[in-house]
Design a protein around this motif. Structure first.
Motif, PDB file in Angstrom:
ATOM      1  N   VAL A  52      25.396   6.618   7.447  1.00 36.64           N
ATOM      2  CA  VAL A  52      24.102   6.086   7.030  1.00 36.64           C
ATOM      3  C   VAL A  52      23.543   5.230   8.152  1.00 36.64           C
ATOM      4  O   VAL A  52      22.396   5.382   8.553  1.00 36.64           O
ATOM      5  CB  VAL A  52      24.221   5.281   5.721  1.00 36.64           C
ATOM      6  CG1 VAL A  52      22.899   4.614   5.361  1.00 36.64           C
ATOM      7  CG2 VAL A  52      24.712   6.176   4.592  1.00 36.64           C
ATOM      8  N   GLN A  53      24.373   4.318   8.658  1.00 34.68           N
ATOM      9  CA  GLN A  53      23.953   3.484   9.780  1.00 34.68           C
ATOM     10  C   GLN A  53      25.167   2.874  10.468  1.00 34.68           C
ATOM     11  O   GLN A  53      26.207   2.705   9.866  1.00 34.68           O
ATOM     12  CB  GLN A  53      22.996   2.382   9.344  1.00 34.68           C
ATOM     13  CG  GLN A  53      23.625   1.281   8.526  1.00 34.68           C
ATOM     14  CD  GLN A  53      22.612   0.204   8.151  1.00 34.68           C
ATOM     15  OE1 GLN A  53      21.412   0.356   8.346  1.00 34.68           O
ATOM     16  NE2 GLN A  53      23.086  -0.892   7.610  1.00 34.68           N
ATOM     17  N   GLU A  55      25.965  -0.562  12.672  1.00 39.45           N
ATOM     18  CA  GLU A  55      25.461  -1.875  13.046  1.00 39.45           C
ATOM     19  C   GLU A  55      26.373  -2.469  14.110  1.00 39.45           C
ATOM     20  O   GLU A  55      27.564  -2.152  14.166  1.00 39.45           O
ATOM     21  CB  GLU A  55      25.440  -2.813  11.840  1.00 39.45           C
ATOM     22  CG  GLU A  55      24.503  -2.374  10.731  1.00 39.45           C
ATOM     23  CD  GLU A  55      24.634  -3.264   9.518  1.00 39.45           C
ATOM     24  OE1 GLU A  55      23.736  -4.081   9.282  1.00 39.45           O
ATOM     25  OE2 GLU A  55      25.662  -3.139   8.822  1.00 39.45           O
ATOM     26  N   LYS A  66      21.090  -3.005  13.280  1.00 40.51           N
ATOM     27  CA  LYS A  66      21.264  -1.548  13.205  1.00 40.51           C
ATOM     28  C   LYS A  66      21.015  -0.965  14.590  1.00 40.51           C
ATOM     29  O   LYS A  66      20.011  -1.267  15.226  1.00 40.51           O
ATOM     30  CB  LYS A  66      20.278  -0.955  12.201  1.00 40.51           C
ATOM     31  CG  LYS A  66      20.383   0.549  12.082  1.00 40.51           C
ATOM     32  CD  LYS A  66      19.385   1.090  11.068  1.00 40.51           C
ATOM     33  CE  LYS A  66      19.411   2.601  11.051  1.00 40.51           C
ATOM     34  NZ  LYS A  66      18.458   3.146  10.073  1.00 40.51           N
ATOM     35  N   GLY A  69      21.446   5.546  13.245  1.00 39.38           N
ATOM     36  CA  GLY A  69      21.648   6.094  11.911  1.00 39.38           C
ATOM     37  C   GLY A  69      20.345   6.627  11.364  1.00 39.38           C
ATOM     38  O   GLY A  69      19.279   6.192  11.787  1.00 39.38           O
ATOM     39  N   PRO A  70      20.440   7.586  10.526  1.00 41.85           N
ATOM     40  CA  PRO A  70      21.643   8.275  10.073  1.00 41.85           C
ATOM     41  C   PRO A  70      22.131   9.306  11.097  1.00 41.85           C
ATOM     42  O   PRO A  70      21.367   9.757  11.937  1.00 41.85           O
ATOM     43  CB  PRO A  70      21.184   8.966   8.786  1.00 41.85           C
ATOM     44  CG  PRO A  70      19.716   9.172   8.960  1.00 41.85           C
ATOM     45  CD  PRO A  70      19.229   8.031   9.816  1.00 41.85           C
ATOM     46  N   ALA A  79      23.440   5.443  20.728  1.00 45.46           N
ATOM     47  CA  ALA A  79      23.149   4.093  20.234  1.00 45.46           C
ATOM     48  C   ALA A  79      22.936   3.190  21.432  1.00 45.46           C
ATOM     49  O   ALA A  79      23.719   3.220  22.382  1.00 45.46           O
ATOM     50  CB  ALA A  79      24.306   3.585  19.382  1.00 45.46           C
TER      51      ALA A  79
END
Length: 118
Positions: A52-53, A55, A66, A69-70, A79
């Motif tokens: 979902v995410q 962090e 965050k 995601g997703p 990321a």
């Protein structure tokens, strides 16, 4: 008239050159115009559930942000993490099956890949 236009052009060019030298001689502000440095980490979701995410917080911090995601099961995503002084982050992944995973003190500069597994 031709002589006058030549002098006007020469004066304009001299003024532009002087302005250019003045602009170069002026001190430039440090660290104000530069964007924050980031570290890009490749996140591979090898779990059966979708991420979902993800962090991240500086190691020992509670300032979670965050970063991606997703991410569907079996896929990768990039990321971007702000570069910390020591490159160490705490990471928290939340999945659509209700599971969450935590990892502390991960050095994202040493290994720029993160493989999420069951």
């Amino acid at each position: 008239m031709n002589l006058m236009n030549t002098r006007t052009l020469a004066a304009a060019l001299a003024g532009a050159t002087l302005f250019g030298l003045t602009a170069q001689a002026a001190p430039t502000p440090k660290h104000k115009a530069k964007p924050a440095a980031t570290v890009t980490v490749t996140v591979t979701n090898s779990r059966k559930a979708d991420l979902v995410q993800l962090e991240a917080a500086g190691a020992g911090s509670t300032d979670w942000k965050k970063v991606v995601g997703p991410v569907k099961s079996g896929t990768q995503a990039s990321a971007k993490l702000p570069q910390a002084n020591d490159c160490r982050f705490d990471l928290r992944g939340t999945f659509d099956d209700g599971v969450s995973m935590d990892a502390s003190g991960i050095n994202v500069c040493a290994d720029k890949t993160l493989n999420l597994t069951d």
